[in-house]
Design an enzyme around this catalytic site. Sequence first.
Site, PDB file in Angstrom:
ATOM      1  N   GLY A 106       1.502  -1.028   5.266  1.00  0.00           N
ATOM      2  CA  GLY A 106       1.595  -2.123   5.924  1.00  0.00           C
ATOM      3  C   GLY A 106       0.737  -3.298   6.539  1.00  0.00           C
ATOM      4  N   GLY A 107      -0.310  -3.466   6.085  1.00  0.00           N
ATOM      5  CA  GLY A 107      -1.404  -4.653   5.860  1.00  0.00           C
ATOM      6  C   GLY A 107      -2.085  -4.804   7.846  1.00  0.00           C
ATOM      7  CB  THR A 159      -1.050  -0.088   1.347  1.00  0.00           C
ATOM      8  OG1 THR A 159      -1.216  -1.371   1.313  1.00  0.00           O
ATOM      9  CG2 THR A 159      -2.120   1.084   1.376  1.00  0.00           C
TER      10      THR A 159
END
Length: 529
Positions: A425-426, A343
């Site tokens: 970073g999920g 992302t």
Amino acid sequence: MLNTVRARRGMVTSPHHLASEAGLRVLREGGNAIEATVAMAAALAVVYPHMTAIGGDGFWLIGAPGEEPVGIDACSRAVAAATPELYFRAGLDAIPQRGPLAANTTAATVAGWGEALAVSAERGGRLPLARLVEDAVWHARNGFAVTASQSELTAQKRPELAAMPGFAASFLVDGKAPATGSVMKLPALGETLERIGTEGTESFYRGALAREIAGDLAQAGAPVTLNDLASCRSRRVAPLSVHLPGMRLFNFPPPTQGLSSLMILALFRRLGVREAEGVDHLHGLIEATKQAFLVRDRLIGDPDAMTGRPEDWLTDEALDRLAARIDRAKALPWPAPPSAGDTVWLGAIDGDGLAVSFIQSIYFEFGSGVVLPQTGIVWQNRGSSFQLRGEGPRVLEPGRKPFHTLNPAMASFEDGRHMVYGTMGGEGQPQTQAALFSRYAFFGSELQAAITAPRWLLGRTWGAETVTLKLEDRFPPDLVAALRAAGHDVEVVAPFDAMMGHAGAIARHADGRLEGASDPRSDGAAMGF
């Protein structure tokens, strides 16, 4: 060590300096924060192609001091042919993470650009879209220097990506990852961005460009059709919010995990921790993260299929009850199911105080790995997060929105400050937000220092394979030992590890002063004038 960037007339931050420069140019020409953000988003799709693309999704928070911010949900939906039976007939028990069958949703971020520019126009925005994509088009046609992170990630993921349709021709050099600093050109993508600039964002979904996109997806074997693209829309939504002493925090509603980010900070504030960077600070945030993630994983998914209201978990009663479950001395056993994600977060505040917090994603690095030859678009694999069996809002069904780790953040302070912040970073996004915000807002850290300081990550996320509590090795040994003694399964990692996310933040003071920060773990920059 980086220093906080300060300015008066406008500020941008993003994970690549060329994208930040594109946004700053827009502000210098009299554009507003929304227009600057579109310019940065377009540039990042070119110069940071492993992290984002126009074949993905995006989420916006837009607001100014004294206003209720507006959210823009540019989230894709599962396409008409995306049913569990599609995968069962192919002999699959789960949706693959790469390849054409991972490309099972539309891509809504360009629609989100269009809706954001409609908000911009309502506020007097005047720059044409063709101007906003200018930098992105130039870099795609004339070339950009490959970053170390692109080179390293391409090499790492080459075995699973090299055979994906269109990938090798676009992103490999003689079958290998491009060298750091080498020049890469993406002419087809440049042409596409120029067409979007002149034809408008609608052309991506309902024009000649849409027909080319649909044709390439069909040739690759993806289930996305022209009718699916034509049905893709973005929409304005009300953000979630929570009040804390002296401030109000905003984040994005489902299908994102914005609820988690708000809950972590609200739960931690209830613990009464008085000192930064000690074991109480880290342990408190980590345990608050666990409580928030347990709620998230029971509740969040496609909002139309959810059975509970996220707002109910932001009441004082609910937060007090969960905070009481946190053991101040002992770690709750973990893990819970992990989430990955690749992302970019970017932000802008202009001289009038209009602020944007925006996040754009293709899920994994290079998304599905499918690159459309006519348009150069990398298509996301966000729909691979759907489940094929069971019940609940994360089970695959045509028209459903996938669960998103994306969550742009914003805060307003009673002293007149206004702040945008976020990270990639999920699974780590809410944790990094909690680290930087608590340091800055609760304990008075400089903005840049709050991002540069060592970070932690609970669970497995982007760039990580284990589900431990990962600590960057810059934490003091006695703190690491204390966390282990409390029962945390600690793993020490590199000092500035990209798995900790690429964070950024901008704060505006009541007198108009702007402060910006970027992440030394990225290739980015905060820039102002």
